[in-house]
Design a protein around this motif. Structure first.
Motif, PDB file in Angstrom:
ATOM      1  N   GLY A   1      70.012  -4.987  45.854  1.00 43.54           N
ATOM      2  CA  GLY A   1      69.208  -4.822  47.068  1.00 43.54           C
ATOM      3  C   GLY A   1      69.874  -5.343  48.325  1.00 43.54           C
ATOM      4  N   ALA A   2      71.173  -5.590  48.279  1.00 44.34           N
ATOM      5  CA  ALA A   2      71.841  -6.153  49.454  1.00 44.34           C
ATOM      6  C   ALA A   2      72.220  -5.088  50.476  1.00 44.34           C
ATOM      7  N   ILE A   3      72.306  -3.837  50.035  1.00 42.14           N
ATOM      8  CA  ILE A   3      72.530  -2.730  50.974  1.00 42.14           C
ATOM      9  C   ILE A   3      71.486  -1.649  50.697  1.00 42.14           C
ATOM     10  N   ASP A   4      71.265  -0.802  51.701  1.00 46.17           N
ATOM     11  CA  ASP A   4      70.135   0.128  51.595  1.00 46.17           C
ATOM     12  C   ASP A   4      70.502   1.465  50.958  1.00 46.17           C
ATOM     13  N   LEU A   5      71.396   1.437  49.981  1.00 43.01           N
ATOM     14  CA  LEU A   5      71.723   2.671  49.251  1.00 43.01           C
ATOM     15  C   LEU A   5      71.100   2.611  47.859  1.00 43.01           C
ATOM     16  N   ASP A   6      70.820   3.779  47.319  1.00 43.28           N
ATOM     17  CA  ASP A   6      70.289   3.853  45.956  1.00 43.28           C
ATOM     18  C   ASP A   6      71.427   3.556  44.966  1.00 43.28           C
ATOM     19  N   PRO A   7      71.241   2.542  44.103  1.00 44.69           N
ATOM     20  CA  PRO A   7      72.346   2.160  43.198  1.00 44.69           C
ATOM     21  C   PRO A   7      72.828   3.328  42.341  1.00 44.69           C
TER      22      PRO A   7
END
Lengths: 351, 351
Positions: free
Chosen positions: A235-241
């Motif tokens: 959850g540290a960046i706003d991309l879907d893992p």
């Protein structure tokens, strides 16, 4: 005046009588004692005594008298040539060694070991083994599951020998760092740009690389897909893992998942993995990052393989040599089907 | 106050008017001139001007105003990401460079080149090109037949850039030596023992390795199968050349013939090839051997591949890095179907 041996071809040993026990076994660590003063020698041991002129000849079952050349030409025993070269090399360095088998040793090392090498000044009767030694030619592949604690001797095509110290190596570190929350990021081809995250993401946690110098308070970071997949999953960046992982697989195949497993395991052990590309490896690692400003030397070069991988000695030589040249330790991370990682280090050794 | 550009998406260029020609082209080498003061910029050039804040924005065909982030997110043009990174890196090092295409250049470099880099202090109008530059990501394989004189920039997964100087490298030397006649030799597994040949075979011609030290006048030599195949073909040892070659093929496959071709070619050029195993290569070479006693440093590491080989950038990085670390030059010998050899060297370069 040297003794003669009798080649017992069925048993695969050379028997020597007279005072052989005292002359060769007790004082110089060759063979194992039989009844009386007789001893039995492995073919490499007999060849070495022939080579040195200590043994005059070996007589075979048919009565033929063999000298060093004719004995060797028979290639007596499995892997005779490379085993003899290593045996002779260690002998010339002042070590005693025995075949890794009974009755040479009461408790021989198992696995694929060829010899037990004794501590300097010790012999087979002293009950102490310095290391188990496996011998291979440079063209012999090594399945990863045959790696074992000990020493691997590789004889190259011109009969030079390289010794590798093989041991388990569990990486661990102190590079713990907290992560920011949902920083803005874009997925571009095979990398990710994180737009102006908190400085700590780079400066303390050592993710990514600033797009330009370090003069900014919030430098825009370029991250690898591995870094981005890890950051996205937390959850540290706003991309879907899953989107990031899919991209990784599409540019790298299944290798991406293996590398992500190793990346994640290292981060969970508070070790910072950065790309090892410049060294031809998967990662270089930093165990104790306090800040990128005061970054120490990276300690390990890590290459990732599936657990069923088969090594070629030439590739091992290349990896270990390079790592040594840049004062790092070469570590192989073997990833099992269930995601477990086995860690092995290989280092050059001068006996 | 910066200018705005218009993104001509069909043409794949960004047009800028006003005094752009003087500001960006004439004085700083961006783009190519159109009519009047207008210029056309390649997407990487426009992105760089946006990144530096020199260009305020780019307006697309639909009237949307793009800043650096939104322009880059469009990935305008083939390989945009890696090309931009290299373009920006060379600009920050003080070089001007142009897309390797008309009308940026009247006479652009051909092949797979992405950019023409100008000599320091020169620009696109000066008619001089320092080198052709090809840009790839570390996951892009390179077919051997795409190697070309110039510079190869590899962008790794964390966006670091390695530059390689690629050029033709014909090995030649002065290590000529006469050979003895039909020395006795035995073929043993994957090596050959030559029994007490004239000392010169080792000491001047540098074949084989003595079985023990150099204290003897006629040391017994261990030779590789390559050395033995070469010596047998020239009548210097008493083995049948085809028998040795067959053994080579049986332990090494078709690789043996390729390596023998390169071994033979080097010997014919009076260069001594010895095994490169310790460096993970096929050969290390000595151009000027007078005697093994006074052996100089070996100059090249040679890796042999078939002409149709496809390089992985990570392997290139490993080879070139290792060679650099041991002060040798990495050379790839590409063997064609008809037995011709193409020689290419790769060396690290700091622009």
């Amino acid at each position: 005046m040297g003794l003669e041996g009798r080649f017992d071809e069925a048993a695969g040993v050379v028997r020597v009588g007279d005072d052989a026990r005292q002359r060769y076994h007790d004082s110089r660590g060759y063979g194992y004692p039989l009844e009386g003063n007789e001893i039995a020698l492995a073919p490499v041991e007999a060849a070495h005594l022939l080579f040195r002129g200590d043994l005059e000849a070996v007589v075979d079952d048919g009565g033929e008298r063999l000298d060093f050349r004719t004995f060797v030409a028979r290639e007596p025993g499995r892997k005779f040539g490379v085993r003899f070269l290593v045996y002779a090399d260690l002998r010339s360095r002042g070590f005693y060694l025995s075949p890794a088998a009974e009755p040479w040793l009461a408790d021989p090392p198992g696995g694929e070991a060829d010899f037990a090498v004794f501590p300097r000044g010790k012999g087979p009767g002293d009950g102490e083994v310095e290391y188990a030694l496996r011998v291979i030619g440079e063209r012999t592949d090594i399945p990863a599951d045959e790696l074992a604690d000990g020493v691997l001797a590789v004889v190259d095509e011109e009969s030079d020998i390289t010794y590798f110290d093989v041991s388990r190596r569990e990486p661990s570190g102190t590079s713990e760092a907290s992560l920011p929350d949902r920083c803005e990021a874009d997925l571009l081809a095979d990398r990710v740009v994180v737009w102006e995250p908190p400085l700590d993401l780079y400066e303390s946690a050592f993710y990514g690389q600033p797009l330009e110098g370090r003069e900014y308070e919030r430098p825009t970071l370029q991250c690898s897909l591995l870094e981005a997949a890890y950051l996205a999953a937390r959850g540290a960046i706003d991309l879907d893992p899953e989107t990031v992982r899919e991209r990784g697989r599409s540019v790298e195949g299944e290798r991406f998942d293996r590398r992500l497993t190793v990346y994640t395991t290292l981060r969970e052990r508070d070790v910072v993995p950065k790309t090892g590309y410049k060294f031809g490896a998967d990662f270089r690692t930093y165990a104790d990052v306090e800040s990128v400003e005061n970054l120490g030397h990276s300690e390990l070069l890590v290459r990732v393989h599936p657990a069923g991988y088969v090594f070629e000695p030439r590739d091992l030589a290349l990896d270990v040599r390079l790592a040594h040249g840049v004062r790092k330790t070469m570590v192989f991370a073997l990833v099992g089907e269930s995601g477990g990682v086995d860690w092995w280090s290989l280092e050059r050794l001068t006996p």
